[in-house]
Design a protein around this motif. Sequence first.
Motif, PDB file in Angstrom:
ATOM      1  N   SER A  21      42.797 -12.754 -78.145  1.00 54.15           N
ATOM      2  CA  SER A  21      43.053 -13.414 -79.428  1.00 54.15           C
ATOM      3  C   SER A  21      41.762 -13.770 -80.163  1.00 54.15           C
ATOM      4  O   SER A  21      41.814 -14.233 -81.311  1.00 54.15           O
ATOM      5  N   PHE A  22      40.643 -13.566 -79.536  1.00 56.66           N
ATOM      6  CA  PHE A  22      39.355 -13.905 -80.153  1.00 56.66           C
ATOM      7  C   PHE A  22      38.380 -12.737 -80.028  1.00 56.66           C
ATOM      8  O   PHE A  22      38.477 -11.931 -79.098  1.00 56.66           O
ATOM      9  N   GLY A  31      32.287  -7.081 -88.637  1.00 55.83           N
ATOM     10  CA  GLY A  31      33.471  -6.610 -87.927  1.00 55.83           C
ATOM     11  C   GLY A  31      34.474  -5.973 -88.872  1.00 55.83           C
ATOM     12  O   GLY A  31      34.916  -6.603 -89.841  1.00 55.83           O
ATOM     13  N   VAL A  32      34.812  -4.732 -88.593  1.00 55.64           N
ATOM     14  CA  VAL A  32      35.854  -4.039 -89.363  1.00 55.64           C
ATOM     15  C   VAL A  32      37.176  -4.220 -88.623  1.00 55.64           C
ATOM     16  O   VAL A  32      37.296  -3.835 -87.454  1.00 55.64           O
ATOM     17  N   VAL A  33      38.144  -4.809 -89.299  1.00 57.63           N
ATOM     18  CA  VAL A  33      39.436  -5.103 -88.677  1.00 57.63           C
ATOM     19  C   VAL A  33      40.378  -3.925 -88.878  1.00 57.63           C
ATOM     20  O   VAL A  33      40.628  -3.492 -90.016  1.00 57.63           O
ATOM     21  N   ILE A  48      32.414 -16.097 -83.966  1.00 55.27           N
ATOM     22  CA  ILE A  48      33.681 -15.923 -83.263  1.00 55.27           C
ATOM     23  C   ILE A  48      34.838 -15.966 -84.258  1.00 55.27           C
ATOM     24  O   ILE A  48      34.827 -16.739 -85.213  1.00 55.27           O
ATOM     25  N   HIS A  49      35.830 -15.103 -84.028  1.00 59.48           N
ATOM     26  CA  HIS A  49      36.963 -14.998 -84.958  1.00 59.48           C
ATOM     27  C   HIS A  49      38.255 -14.817 -84.175  1.00 59.48           C
ATOM     28  O   HIS A  49      38.275 -14.257 -83.072  1.00 59.48           O
ATOM     29  N   PHE A  50      39.358 -15.285 -84.790  1.00 61.39           N
ATOM     30  CA  PHE A  50      40.682 -15.087 -84.215  1.00 61.39           C
ATOM     31  C   PHE A  50      41.230 -13.748 -84.710  1.00 61.39           C
ATOM     32  O   PHE A  50      41.039 -13.357 -85.854  1.00 61.39           O
ATOM     33  N   LYS A  51      41.951 -13.042 -83.828  1.00 61.82           N
ATOM     34  CA  LYS A  51      42.614 -11.801 -84.213  1.00 61.82           C
ATOM     35  C   LYS A  51      43.949 -11.714 -83.485  1.00 61.82           C
ATOM     36  O   LYS A  51      44.138 -12.315 -82.419  1.00 61.82           O
TER      37      LYS A  51
END
Length: 263
Positions: A21-22, A31-33, A48-51
């Motif tokens: 989740s991170f 960061g390419v989502v 840090i990012h949530f995904k």
Amino acid sequence: MTGGIIGIIVVVLLGILGFNSFTIVNAGHRGVVVQLGAVQPNVLGEGIHFKAPFIQTVIPVEVRVQKTENSAVSASRDLQNVTTTIAVNYHLNPDAVNKLYQDVGLGYSERIVNPAIAEALKSVTARYTAEELITSRQEVSEQVKENLSKKLTMYGMILDEINITEFNFSEEFNRAIEQKQVAEQQALKAKLDLERVKIEKEQTIQQAQAVAESLRLQKQEVTPELVKLREIEAQLEAIKKWDGKLPNVTGGATPFIDVTTGK
């Protein structure tokens, strides 16, 4: 016991779910989502990012300055083959990495940068003769930079700097340049020798003119009085040298007389 196993499985799944989740985007990257295969419009910055786990994937893309060095063969305006070695510094536009990834992928250096460098070099070198490429290197470099910058900007890349490190020509052209330089040096030496001879000639003429002018002035200064003075000076000089003895024979307006015999 079965409940314990199930609990362990749930904990493991929750751990895996939480771990996925991170994501962390390292320094100098973006960061390419990608969500279920589709590139998303948002770009993740450093940190840090949530995904969404198992649904979203984050592709790290470097946005720091990158360097590539290429050699391209092209023809000059006078149809001389020239191999140009160039070093290029560029970086990706951090806000457009998702578009670049979607359109080109991570192989942008081989697909876009290197071909664009070769095309820019060929386009610019064709405007100059081989000799002008050497003498106008700065101007050539600026035109290549302008041309290349336009091409890279179309794909979300920013050109920082270029350096043309070397021009290589054919052996025949190098020999022709060498012969031309030798001829120019010989012509310059001949010109300098001619100027030296001319100066020496002028100096000789000036010296002769000075001597002639000196003699002319001396001749103008000769007067009867000066001649008489020189005669008197000569007689005085002769008196100084006389040893007090009369000569045995004398002559002049009167006949010679032998003073020793009294005749």
